[in-house]
Scaffold this active site. Structure first.
Site, PDB file in Angstrom:
ATOM      1  N   ARG A 106       1.803  14.693 -12.349  1.00  0.00           N
ATOM      2  CA  ARG A 106       2.606  14.348 -11.167  1.00  0.00           C
ATOM      3  C   ARG A 106       3.898  15.134 -11.248  1.00  0.00           C
ATOM      4  O   ARG A 106       4.644  15.014 -12.227  1.00  0.00           O
ATOM      5  CB  ARG A 106       2.898  12.845 -11.121  1.00  0.00           C
ATOM      6  CG  ARG A 106       3.935  12.483 -10.079  1.00  0.00           C
ATOM      7  CD  ARG A 106       4.055  10.993  -9.819  1.00  0.00           C
ATOM      8  NE  ARG A 106       2.913  10.492  -9.090  1.00  0.00           N
ATOM      9  CZ  ARG A 106       2.899   9.354  -8.391  1.00  0.00           C
ATOM     10  NH1 ARG A 106       3.973   8.602  -8.330  1.00  0.00           N
ATOM     11  NH2 ARG A 106       1.807   8.970  -7.759  1.00  0.00           N
ATOM     12  N   HIS A 133      -1.673  14.663  -2.353  1.00  0.00           N
ATOM     13  CA  HIS A 133      -1.943  13.483  -3.193  1.00  0.00           C
ATOM     14  C   HIS A 133      -3.453  13.200  -3.162  1.00  0.00           C
ATOM     15  O   HIS A 133      -3.911  12.206  -2.607  1.00  0.00           O
ATOM     16  CB  HIS A 133      -1.144  12.289  -2.657  1.00  0.00           C
ATOM     17  CG  HIS A 133      -0.972  11.159  -3.629  1.00  0.00           C
ATOM     18  ND1 HIS A 133      -1.491  11.166  -4.909  1.00  0.00           N
ATOM     19  CD2 HIS A 133      -0.327   9.963  -3.496  1.00  0.00           C
ATOM     20  CE1 HIS A 133      -1.166  10.042  -5.516  1.00  0.00           C
ATOM     21  NE2 HIS A 133      -0.467   9.291  -4.688  1.00  0.00           N
ATOM     22  N   GLN A 136      -5.063   9.736  -4.303  1.00  0.00           N
ATOM     23  CA  GLN A 136      -4.850   8.647  -3.346  1.00  0.00           C
ATOM     24  C   GLN A 136      -5.837   8.743  -2.189  1.00  0.00           C
ATOM     25  O   GLN A 136      -6.424   7.740  -1.766  1.00  0.00           O
ATOM     26  CB  GLN A 136      -3.417   8.701  -2.805  1.00  0.00           C
ATOM     27  CG  GLN A 136      -3.108   7.596  -1.816  1.00  0.00           C
ATOM     28  CD  GLN A 136      -3.053   6.215  -2.462  1.00  0.00           C
ATOM     29  OE1 GLN A 136      -2.355   6.036  -3.454  1.00  0.00           O
ATOM     30  NE2 GLN A 136      -3.783   5.262  -1.943  1.00  0.00           N
ATOM     31  N   ASP A 228       2.966   5.799   5.562  1.00  0.00           N
ATOM     32  CA  ASP A 228       3.519   6.059   4.234  1.00  0.00           C
ATOM     33  C   ASP A 228       5.039   6.032   4.386  1.00  0.00           C
ATOM     34  O   ASP A 228       5.571   6.056   5.507  1.00  0.00           O
ATOM     35  CB  ASP A 228       3.027   7.422   3.704  1.00  0.00           C
ATOM     36  CG  ASP A 228       3.506   7.713   2.278  1.00  0.00           C
ATOM     37  OD1 ASP A 228       3.855   6.758   1.551  1.00  0.00           O
ATOM     38  OD2 ASP A 228       3.546   8.905   1.889  1.00  0.00           O
ATOM     39  N   CYS A 268      -0.446   3.730   1.012  1.00  0.00           N
ATOM     40  CA  CYS A 268      -0.685   4.055  -0.399  1.00  0.00           C
ATOM     41  C   CYS A 268       0.224   3.261  -1.328  1.00  0.00           C
ATOM     42  O   CYS A 268      -0.075   3.122  -2.505  1.00  0.00           O
ATOM     43  CB  CYS A 268      -0.511   5.557  -0.619  1.00  0.00           C
ATOM     44  SG  CYS A 268       1.151   6.172  -0.282  1.00  0.00           S
ATOM     45  N   ARG A 296      -7.843   2.965  -6.481  1.00  0.00           N
ATOM     46  CA  ARG A 296      -7.333   4.092  -7.254  1.00  0.00           C
ATOM     47  C   ARG A 296      -8.072   4.169  -8.595  1.00  0.00           C
ATOM     48  O   ARG A 296      -8.440   5.245  -9.059  1.00  0.00           O
ATOM     49  CB  ARG A 296      -5.815   3.945  -7.503  1.00  0.00           C
ATOM     50  CG  ARG A 296      -4.953   4.031  -6.253  1.00  0.00           C
ATOM     51  CD  ARG A 296      -5.014   5.389  -5.605  1.00  0.00           C
ATOM     52  NE  ARG A 296      -4.680   6.451  -6.533  1.00  0.00           N
ATOM     53  CZ  ARG A 296      -3.437   6.847  -6.824  1.00  0.00           C
ATOM     54  NH1 ARG A 296      -2.405   6.294  -6.219  1.00  0.00           N
ATOM     55  NH2 ARG A 296      -3.221   7.837  -7.673  1.00  0.00           N
TER      56      ARG A 296
HETATM   57  N1   CP Z   1       0.329   5.278  -4.350  1.00  0.00           N
HETATM   58  C1   CP Z   1       0.847   5.792  -5.485  1.00  0.00           C
HETATM   59  O1   CP Z   1       0.605   6.945  -5.854  1.00  0.00           O
HETATM   60  O2   CP Z   1       1.621   4.909  -6.161  1.00  0.00           O
HETATM   61  P1   CP Z   1       2.558   5.268  -7.409  1.00  0.00           P
HETATM   62  O3   CP Z   1       3.636   6.182  -6.904  1.00  0.00           O
HETATM   63  O4   CP Z   1       3.105   3.934  -7.857  1.00  0.00           O
HETATM   64  O5   CP Z   1       1.730   5.925  -8.462  1.00  0.00           O
HETATM   65  N1  NVA Z   2       4.852  10.257   0.055  1.00  0.00           N
HETATM   66  C1  NVA Z   2       5.176   9.410  -1.082  1.00  0.00           C
HETATM   67  C2  NVA Z   2       3.941   8.903  -1.716  1.00  0.00           C
HETATM   68  C3  NVA Z   2       4.172   7.959  -2.867  1.00  0.00           C
HETATM   69  C4  NVA Z   2       2.916   7.497  -3.522  1.00  0.00           C
HETATM   70  C5  NVA Z   2       6.030  10.206  -2.057  1.00  0.00           C
HETATM   71  O1  NVA Z   2       5.737  11.382  -2.300  1.00  0.00           O
HETATM   72  O2  NVA Z   2       6.999   9.648  -2.577  1.00  0.00           O
END
Ligand code: CP
Ligand code: NVA
Length: 309
Positions: A106, A133, A136, A228, A268, A296
């Protein structure tokens, strides 16, 4: 059928409609079996590094549990380990690949993910970047299939920021033959390259993909309404401006009433209640956000078994 063994998963466009169908079948079967059968440990003796350069709850926990349940060893790396102390991406990868069989990362820039994948001889899985992502969206497609009984021809609407979720949902919908309307303000469109890739896939699958400016027309007749956060990780300094910009795209009961009867609501998470979604929607019977979060785990277990063979 093209296989995913050894593949990097950086955007979701690594999938074909056929590998997506195989993934969904595998994820559903493994999910059913996990409730009843004895331990399933096809990755015994393997190990996976999970590198988190942004905060995470769901992704971090579900990957650690997924890796462990499959019999492999997860190694969680946060700040102060990989990429700290100015160590180059190449040196980091050449060392890590001597220890582990897969990297889950990440991070911020998609280009960093691409650099990591180019340097590593082992598969790299995007656990969220500024651009995409994929894990997700795999869980989201599994959830929609469970709730609606199919994906092809389902009408989905995504409201709000044309961010990493919107980019990846476009590709996922295209692969699945699902229709997706993105409702977002001008200046907050999904990435042009994501739209282009999705449209190319959609030409083969028949998915209808649209970007509109009016939130009500985006959700009209939708079977699935998705939103989101308006302020993704890394954009916190823009929060006040974003709350103004996206306010018409808030998913409230009035907006949901324009969707099809029996429409489901997805997010998400984490949700910013009162911003992109109201409590009355996210806590309503239409909301499937916790099933989506559970998926997930099932999606990543299936993905890991497909990528690691
Ligand atoms: N939806 C998601 O990716 O959650 P986190 O940021 O908590 O991993
Ligand atoms: N769009 C959001 C998704 C979090 C899971 C971000 O990137 O923060």
């Amino acid at each position: 059928m093209q296989q995913l063994i050894g593949s990097d998963i950086l955007t979701l466009a690594e999938f074909t409609p056929q590998t997506l169908a195989a993934f969904l079948e595998r994820a559903s079967a493994q999910k059913r079996a996990a409730k009843t059968a004895a331990a399933f440990r096809p990755l015994a003796g393997r190990s996976v590094a999970i590198i988190m350069l942004k905060p995470s709850l769901r992704t971090r926990v579900s990957f650690e549990i997924a890796v462990t349940k499959l019999g492999a060893t997860p190694v969680i790396l946060g700040e102060g380990s990989a990429f700290s102390r100015g160590e180059s991406v190449r040196d980091t990868m050449k060392v890590l690949e001597r220890y582990v069989d897969c990297i889950v990362l990440r991070t911020f820039a998609q280009s960093q993910l691409e650099e990591v994948a180019a340097c590593a001889s082992i598969p790299v899985i995007n656990a969220l970047s500024d651009g995409y992502h994929p894990c997700q969206v795999l869980a989201d497609l599994l959830t929609i299939q469970e709730k609606k009984g199919k994906l092809a021809g389902v009408r989905a609407a995504y409201l709000g920021d044309g961010n990493n979720m919107a980019n990846t949902l476009l590709i996922g919908a295209a692969l699945a033959g699902m229709n997706l309307t993105v409702g977002c303000p001008e200046g907050s469109d999904p990435l042009p390259e994501a739209v282009e890739v999705a449209r190319a896939i959609a030409r083969a699958t028949g998915a209808r993909l649209e970007i509109v400016r009016d939130p009500h027309s985006a959700v009209a007749g939708a079977d699935v309404v998705i939103t989101d956060t308006w302020t993704s990780m890394g954009e916190e300094a823009e929060h006040d401006m974003r709350v103004q910009r996206f306010a018409p795209f808030r998913v409230d009961a009035a907006l949901m009433s324009g969707a099809a009867p029996g429409a489901i609501f997805m997010h998400c998470l984490p949700a910013h209640r009162g911003e992109e979604v109201t409590d009355e929607v996210i806590d309503s019977p239409a909301s499937v956000v916790y099933d989506e979060a559970e998926n997930r785990l099932h999606a990543q277990k299936a993905l890991l078994t497909m990528v690691l063979g």
